[in-house]
Design a protein around this motif. Structure first.
Motif, short mmCIF file in Angstrom:
data_model
loop_
_atom_site.label_atom_id
_atom_site.label_comp_id
_atom_site.label_asym_id
_atom_site.label_seq_id
_atom_site.Cartn_x
_atom_site.Cartn_y
_atom_site.Cartn_z
N VAL A 132 -6.10 -3.33 8.88
CA VAL A 132 -6.36 -1.88 8.88
C VAL A 132 -5.24 -1.15 9.60
CG1 VAL A 132 -7.91 -0.09 9.75
CG2 VAL A 132 -8.86 -2.15 8.67
N ALA A 133 -4.80 -1.72 10.71
CA ALA A 133 -3.72 -1.07 11.48
C ALA A 133 -2.47 -0.93 10.63
CB ALA A 133 -3.42 -1.88 12.74
N ALA A 134 -2.23 -1.90 9.77
CA ALA A 134 -1.01 -1.87 8.96
C ALA A 134 -1.14 -0.93 7.77
CB ALA A 134 -0.70 -3.28 8.46
N LEU B 176 -8.28 2.57 13.64
CA LEU B 176 -7.55 3.79 13.28
C LEU B 176 -7.62 4.83 14.41
CD1 LEU B 176 -8.81 3.86 9.61
CD2 LEU B 176 -6.41 3.59 10.31
N ALA B 177 -8.81 4.97 14.99
CA ALA B 177 -8.99 6.00 16.04
C ALA B 177 -8.18 5.66 17.29
CB ALA B 177 -10.47 6.12 16.39
N PRO C 247 0.82 -1.20 0.00
CA PRO C 247 0.00 0.00 0.00
C PRO C 247 0.86 1.25 0.00
CG PRO C 247 -0.08 -1.09 2.13
CD PRO C 247 0.71 -1.98 1.21
N MET C 248 0.33 2.28 -0.60
CA MET C 248 1.08 3.53 -0.64
C MET C 248 0.80 4.33 0.62
SD MET C 248 1.03 4.39 -4.64
CE MET C 248 2.20 5.72 -4.45
N ARG C 249 1.38 5.48 0.70
CA ARG C 249 1.46 6.16 1.98
C ARG C 249 0.34 7.12 2.28
NH1 ARG C 249 5.99 9.31 1.57
NH2 ARG C 249 5.76 9.81 3.74
N ARG C 250 -0.51 7.35 1.36
CA ARG C 250 -1.57 8.31 1.63
C ARG C 250 -2.76 7.53 2.17
NH1 ARG C 250 -1.92 11.64 -3.12
NH2 ARG C 250 -1.06 13.42 -2.06
N ALA C 251 -2.83 7.50 3.47
CA ALA C 251 -3.68 6.49 4.10
C ALA C 251 -5.14 6.57 3.69
CB ALA C 251 -3.59 6.63 5.60
#
Ligand code: CA
Length: 435
Positions: free
Chosen positions: A92-94, A177-178, A11-15
């Motif tokens: 999701v955390a990753a 995420l939160a 995955p790229m960096r723009r979450a």
């Protein structure tokens, strides 16, 4: 393609902008998404001294606090109990921490979003939902082709929503995420509380909320706060159902675009042809001129644009790639996702669905792409030399292009804002400073 892409690639960096995480897929509707996440080092939630149980405990503590806040806002315990029972989703955390090794060229996004299959499927959808599009155009003044293009880019016309390997429970994704250690945790927390409020309403979806790993929901990928503010019940069944009702999802998107200032009857802009010897300093992305003024400078829009309309001029891949006149509606597309590659994909797909041709000028496809680390080095070196490029985040955006233009101008090079490999090497090796 689309959502599946991410499962197999880094995955790229723009979450939050799923289009970018997934390299080629749909994107989350997240205002200001570009700022949401840069690469965030993962940190154990409990700190180094804590034991192995610290992470679940910290997560439970966090979800409990969010649940209490939601209850204070009127969400019933029957809904918040679901939050308290959750465990984090490791995938999701990753996701926000994933880093693309190489910067993906803009033409790769466009190619992936503008396959013949996607164009043909979009035309079928336009025919299938013709009466719905008629009604939405009449009500909101947003044309069907742009709506269908959002639909196609965001969820491949809803097809990804049927993939159980892709769609996730929104509460769990947003809780993960939160309750992670990220500077953007407050953003995700607000979305989580909105999701709890939606879940508590009887006008929302019939079952648990589903969405992307970032909590973007339905055919056109609304974040919970966007859903709360802009989703509409267009089919009249009493529910704002962007998950299973195509009329609701498309009308909600039209309603959102209208609220953001969409100009009815206007285009997003057009590809443009530049005259020989054109002063590239004029293509600075920010200076707005009337179409008549651009024409007076020799810039020819490929599609007809109203003379009294305004536009900025941009060369996303420098002088060897296509040029574009971008009009105010283009900025509305960027509200959906702030990435230029995303917005051009939506804009161009809308044109192709309308029956217009592809770009007249091709991209510099042979160019080697820098790694994200290369871009960070470039940004740092530009800043050191007196050409501030914004945060050294490894992504080439407007500020980096502006710094490259300034460097080029200061060094007698054509200022097209595009750093190909030779220019990158020159900048990295340079000791020149801004005069
Ligand atoms: Ca409905």
């Amino acid at each position: 393609m689309g959502w599946r892409q991410r499962r197999f690639g880094a995955p790229m960096r723009r979450a939050a902008t799923i289009a970018f995480l997934m390299a080629l897929g749909p994107a989350a509707l997240i205002p200001g998404a570009v700022e949401i996440v840069s690469a965030e080092p993962s940190a154990p939630a409990g700190g180094a001294a804590a034991g192995a149980d610290a992470q679940p405990l910290a997560f439970a503590h966090c979800t409990g606090a969010v649940a209490a806040e939601a209850e204070a806002r009127g969400v019933p315990a029957g809904v918040t109990d679901r939050l308290r029972a959750l465990s984090p989703d490791a995938d999701v955390a990753a996701a926000p921490q994933g880093q693309a090794e190489f910067v993906k060229p803009i033409w790769s996004y466009l190619d992936a979003n503008l396959t013949e299959t996607r164009i043909a499927e979009g035309r079928r959808k336009l025919a299938e939902w013709s009466a719905t599009f008629d009604a939405i155009e009449a009500r909101y003044g947003v044309d069907r082709f742009i709506l269908a293009a959002f639909w196609g880019v965001e969820s491949t016309y809803g097809s990804v929503l049927e993939d159980p390997g892709i769609v996730r429970p929104v509460l769990r994704s947003l809780a993960t995420l939160a309750c992670s250690e990220t500077p953007r945790a407050p953003y995700w927390r607000a979305e989580l509380i909105a999701a709890l409020e939606i879940q508590a309403q009887d006008k929302g979806p019939p079952g648990p909320l589903t969405g992307s790993w970032a909590g973007a929901m339905g055919h056109t990928q609304f974040m919970p706060t966007v859903y709360q503010a802009h989703a509409v019940d267009f089919d009249g069944d009493g529910r704002r159902d962007i998950w299973t009702s195509v009329p609701d999802a498309l009308a909600s998107t039209a309603n959102y675009l209208t609220a953001m200032g969409w100009r009815s009857g206007a285009r997003w802009g057009s590809e443009a042809r530049l005259p020989d010897g054109f002063d590239l300093a004029l293509a600075d992305e920010t200076t707005e001129r009337s179409i008549a003024a651009w024409k007076a400078l020799g810039v020819v829009p490929i599609q007809a644009l109203a003379e009294d309309g305004t536009a900025t001029l941009i060369l996303p891949a420098g002088a060897r790639g296509p040029a574009f006149l971008l009009q105010p509606n283009f900025r509305i597309i960027l509200r959906y996702n702030t990435a230029l590659a995303y917005a051009l994909s939506v804009a161009h797909l809308s044109d192709r669905l309308r029956g217009e041709a592809g770009f007249t000028r091709d991209w510099p496809r042979g160019d080697a792409m820098p790694s994200a680390g290369d871009v960070r080095s470039l940004q740092s070196r530009l800043a050191e030399r007196g050409f501030p490029a914004g945060a050294a985040d490894g992504r080439i955006g407007p500020r980096t292009r502006a710094a490259i233009r300034a460097y080029q101008a200061a060094n007698g090079l054509p200022p097209d804002g595009y750093a190909d490999a030779p220019l990158r090497e020159r900048i990295l090796a340079s000791s020149e400073t801004k005069p």
